[in-house]
Scaffold this active site. Structure first.
Site, short mmCIF file in Angstrom:
data_model
loop_
_atom_site.label_atom_id
_atom_site.label_comp_id
_atom_site.label_asym_id
_atom_site.label_seq_id
_atom_site.Cartn_x
_atom_site.Cartn_y
_atom_site.Cartn_z
N GLY A 81 0.80 -1.07 -0.16
CA GLY A 81 0.05 -0.13 0.08
C GLY A 81 0.76 1.28 0.07
N ARG A 145 1.17 -5.89 -5.12
CA ARG A 145 1.12 -6.60 -3.78
C ARG A 145 1.66 -8.03 -4.36
NH1 ARG A 145 -0.63 -4.30 0.78
NH2 ARG A 145 -2.12 -2.64 0.64
N ASP A 176 5.65 -7.96 5.69
CA ASP A 176 5.65 -9.07 4.43
C ASP A 176 6.83 -8.78 3.53
OD1 ASP A 176 3.66 -10.56 5.58
OD2 ASP A 176 2.00 -9.84 4.65
N LYS A 202 8.26 0.51 5.49
CA LYS A 202 7.11 1.29 5.03
C LYS A 202 5.95 0.77 5.63
CE LYS A 202 4.64 -0.19 2.76
NZ LYS A 202 3.59 -0.65 1.61
N THR A 203 4.76 1.40 5.94
CA THR A 203 3.50 1.25 6.00
C THR A 203 2.85 2.25 7.11
OG1 THR A 203 1.74 -0.21 6.80
CG2 THR A 203 3.87 -0.65 7.97
N ILE A 204 1.74 2.69 6.50
CA ILE A 204 1.03 3.71 7.41
C ILE A 204 0.37 3.09 8.44
CG2 ILE A 204 0.12 5.47 5.35
CD1 ILE A 204 -2.62 4.05 6.05
N ASP A 205 0.06 1.74 8.50
CA ASP A 205 -0.38 0.83 9.63
C ASP A 205 0.52 1.26 10.74
OD1 ASP A 205 -2.19 0.24 7.84
OD2 ASP A 205 -1.96 -1.82 8.08
N LYS A 242 -25.59 18.22 16.83
CA LYS A 242 -26.70 17.13 16.65
C LYS A 242 -26.29 15.85 15.91
CE LYS A 242 -27.54 19.57 11.94
NZ LYS A 242 -28.40 20.06 11.28
N ARG A 252 -5.07 -2.42 8.91
CA ARG A 252 -5.68 -3.66 8.35
C ARG A 252 -5.71 -4.46 9.58
NH1 ARG A 252 -4.51 -6.29 3.38
NH2 ARG A 252 -2.72 -4.68 3.18
N TYR A 426 -7.62 5.95 2.38
CA TYR A 426 -6.85 6.32 0.84
C TYR A 426 -6.47 8.04 1.01
CZ TYR A 426 -8.35 1.53 -0.18
OH TYR A 426 -8.46 0.28 -0.27
N GLU A 427 -7.36 8.62 1.76
CA GLU A 427 -7.14 10.10 1.76
C GLU A 427 -5.87 10.55 2.26
OE1 GLU A 427 -9.68 8.38 2.93
OE2 GLU A 427 -11.48 9.39 2.54
N ARG A 429 -2.86 8.13 2.19
CA ARG A 429 -1.78 7.45 1.99
C ARG A 429 -0.99 8.32 1.01
NH1 ARG A 429 -3.35 1.17 1.02
NH2 ARG A 429 -3.83 2.26 -1.03
P1 FBP Z 1 0.48 -1.97 3.41
O1 FBP Z 1 0.55 -2.96 4.69
O2 FBP Z 1 1.03 -2.51 2.33
O3 FBP Z 1 1.42 -0.80 3.89
O4 FBP Z 1 -0.79 -1.45 3.46
C1 FBP Z 1 -1.77 -1.05 4.43
C2 FBP Z 1 -2.94 -0.68 4.02
O5 FBP Z 1 -2.84 0.82 3.92
C3 FBP Z 1 -4.02 -0.74 5.09
O6 FBP Z 1 -4.11 -0.05 6.07
C4 FBP Z 1 -5.25 -1.24 4.29
O7 FBP Z 1 -6.12 -2.00 4.77
C5 FBP Z 1 -4.69 -1.75 3.04
O8 FBP Z 1 -3.49 -1.29 2.74
C6 FBP Z 1 -5.58 -1.31 1.78
O9 FBP Z 1 -5.21 -2.06 0.81
P2 FBP Z 1 -5.46 -1.76 -0.55
O10 FBP Z 1 -4.62 -0.79 -1.03
O11 FBP Z 1 -4.85 -3.14 -1.43
O12 FBP Z 1 -6.90 -1.56 -0.88
#
Ligand code: FBP
Length: 552
Positions: A81, A145, A176, A202-205, A242, A252, A426-427, A429
């Site tokens: 991602g 991926r 991974d 790397k990963t935003i997670d 309200k 994820r 997605y906003e 990433r």
């Molecule tokens: P990575 O583990 O590859 O960094 O991706 C994380 C992520 O952004 C998760 O937060 C999200 O669930 C997933 O990718 C969404 O994947 P895709 O871009 O395939 O819809």
């Protein structure tokens, strides 16, 4: 190409390197540290990685460069991602490659790991690289991926490497992808190919971290982007008074993103998946927990609020994960076709009822119909439910609504409950990387080349001391095998990098836990505002609250 004003301005930004890398390539030498061993399963990991296991941690320090000069042809891929800062890893790598010798070459393999297999590449030059400096996105070469893990794939990669004379491959990815980097490094070493492999975290997670890797890149910018919008929503909620806003945020499996956003914005509710699992909370008890906040606030005349829900939450609810496992079994093999051929939802419901245990059917029955149906929608390539497609923000608001109706009937609640739903993922990433991510990523890429130049393989580019200013950052490398253990994957024991979940005894969670009861009732919102790229360092170079608390 039309450029926004910010894009033009960001081209001019000079990312900050760690102090020790600022001396120029000829003045960087290696300090070798302790030999390493894996976090668990040492004998098994050692046996699987005989050529790359147990190597020493290394740090770069000021001193004469003692590496052996040779022409370097480096390949790079982006994997998984998108995460803000990926372009700067490539830019940092490119600058170090060229600063060492202008005849060195950097090739970018397109579309993720599959680019290496299909030999789909570009050769970077100044003109192309300069279009991507300090910008968000992975569009410089694209990502994908595809997993690089089979012997057959490795043979093809070796052929591609031979064709281009590659001396090294840099894999920019999550846990991974870096596990695969370690396996590829071992293969390349075992087969004397002369190709080194280096990973970048790397990963935003935020779940690729450990005692050596303090943060994965992209987490800082993504969480700041979500926190800005959550703060704006809080202010709207507090103005209009309200709506209850249910905000799902990406992540994820681990709940680091949700926790960081909660620390930044002090919402009324934030669920943490790891806590839900530890306390074995049911859907009903989670709904009651949220309904308590709604009811207490209503009693104070506040019929509004904000709840943050981590994307991966449902897998942490024990009864829900059992239900998902049963559904996976129910639809295994040809049974998916049988299920899809049934004429309507009523017939499908009967099929489900006959296939689930009574316990799972009881859980299934309380779910709103749209969630029931989402559980039977698209499957991933392994035949699993894609939990990210389940609208858990709507699931919890529906369950809370039912709880409040019961309380109203019992005379214990007399408020109004109007829910709105949001999903932020997605906003964030591909946002312009914050100064932190721009600096960190550039440093990771630059440092990756230092590791290559000194002949290391199977290492993760490591930049630490990140809660301090960049001049105090420490650059070096850590053998990837140090972060590995054995885990069961698809019915097999595999060596993998251990994923970092939210630690319930860690400082970020403890801080949240100490404050959340007050936040659940009071309106204690904080409004972080937009990421600032220009201005005083205390506004522009802030790290995450998570990192600040972890290092406090
Ligand atoms: P990575 O583990 O590859 O960094 O991706 C994380 C992520 O952004 C998760 O937060 C999200 O669930 C997933 O990718 C969404 O994947 P895709 O871009 O395939 O819809």
């Amino acid at each position: 190409m039309d450029l926004s004003a910010l894009q033009k301005a960001r081209y001019e930004y000079s990312p900050k390197l760690p102090g020790m890398l600022r001396n120029g390539i000829s003045d960087i030498c290696v300090k070798v540290g302790e030999a390493t061993s894996s976090v668990a399963d040492q004998d098994k990991i050692k046996a699987l990685f005989p050529n790359t296991y147990g190597k020493e941690e290394i740090t770069f320090v000021k001193g004469s460069n003692t590496s052996t000069p040779k022409k370097q042809v480096v390949g790079v891929i982006l994997s998984g991602g998108q995460a803000p800062g990926g372009h700067n890893v490539v830019c940092g790598l490119y600058d170090a490659v060229k600063a060492t010798d202008k005849n060195n070459v950097l090739l970018g393999f397109k579309g993720g790991p599959s680019g290496l297999i299909e030999d789909d590449y570009i050769e970077f030059d100044d003109e192309y690289i300069n279009l991507f400096r300090n910008t968000g996105g992975f569009d410089i070469i694209g990502s994908g991926r595809t997993k690089l893990e089979t012997e057959e794939q490795f043979k093809i990669v070796t052929e591609v490497a031979k064709k281009h004379g590659l001396t090294a491959i840099v894999i920019i990815g999550g846990d991974d992808s870096n596990t695969n980097a370690a396996v590829l490094a071992e293969y390349m070493a075992a087969n004397n190919t002369g190709v080194q492999v280096i990973g970048c975290p790397k990963t935003i997670d935020g779940d690729l971290k450990n005692e050596d890797i303090e943060a994965s890149f992209g987490f800082d910018t993504a969480t700041k982007t979500y926190s800005e919008v959550i703060g704006n929503i809080e202010r709207d909620a507090n103005s209009a008074k309200k709506y209850w806003h249910f905000v799902k945020v990406m992540g994820r499996s681990a709940s680091h993103v949700a926790l960081e956003c909660a620390l930044e914005t002090q919402p009324n509710i934030c669920l943490i998946g790891e806590e839900v699992a530890a306390k074995k909370m049911s859907l009903s008890s989670i709904a009651d927990y949220i309904a308590d906040s709604v009811a207490k606030r209503a009693a104070n005349g506040d019929n509004f609020g904000v709840a943050i829900i981590p994307e991966g939450i449902v897998e942490f609810v024990p009864e829900f994960s059992t239900l998902i496992k049963e559904i996976n079994e129910l639809l295994a093999g040809k049974k998916t076709e049988e299920f899809n051929a049934l004429p309507d939802w009523a017939a499908k419901y009967d099929f489900i009822k006959n296939g689930l245990t009574a316990e799972s059917m009881a859980v299934f029955a309380i779910l709103p119909e749209f969630v029931q149906q989402q559980l039977f929608l698209e499957r991933d390539p392994h035949g699993n439910v894609q939990v990210s497609l389940i609208e858990s923000e709507k699931l919890f608001s529906a369950l809370v609504k039912d709880k409040l109706a019961e309380r109203k009937a019992a005379g214990t609640y007399n408020g109004k409950f109007n829910a709105l739903h949001h999903f932020f993922g997605y906003e964030g990433r591909c946002a312009f990387p914050s100064n932190f991510d721009a600096d960190y990523c550039y440093s990771l890429g630059y440092n990756a080349f230092m590791l290559i130049q000194y002949g290391y393989t199977g290492y993760l580019s490591k930049v630490s001391n990140l809660s301090k200013t960049a001049d105090e950052w420490v650059a070096g490398g850590m053998p990837i095998t140090k972060m590995m253990n054995m885990e069961r994957r698809n019915g097999e024991d595999k060596p993998v990098i251990r994923k970092a979940l939210v630690e319930l005894d860690g400082k970020p969670f403890k801080f949240f836990e100490a404050h959340r009861d007050a936040w659940a009732v009071e309106t204690a919102y904080t409004y972080p505002g937009a990421i600032q790229y220009f201005g005083p360092a205390e506004v522009c170079d802030l790290t995450t609250r998570t990192l600040a608390l972890e290092k406090a």
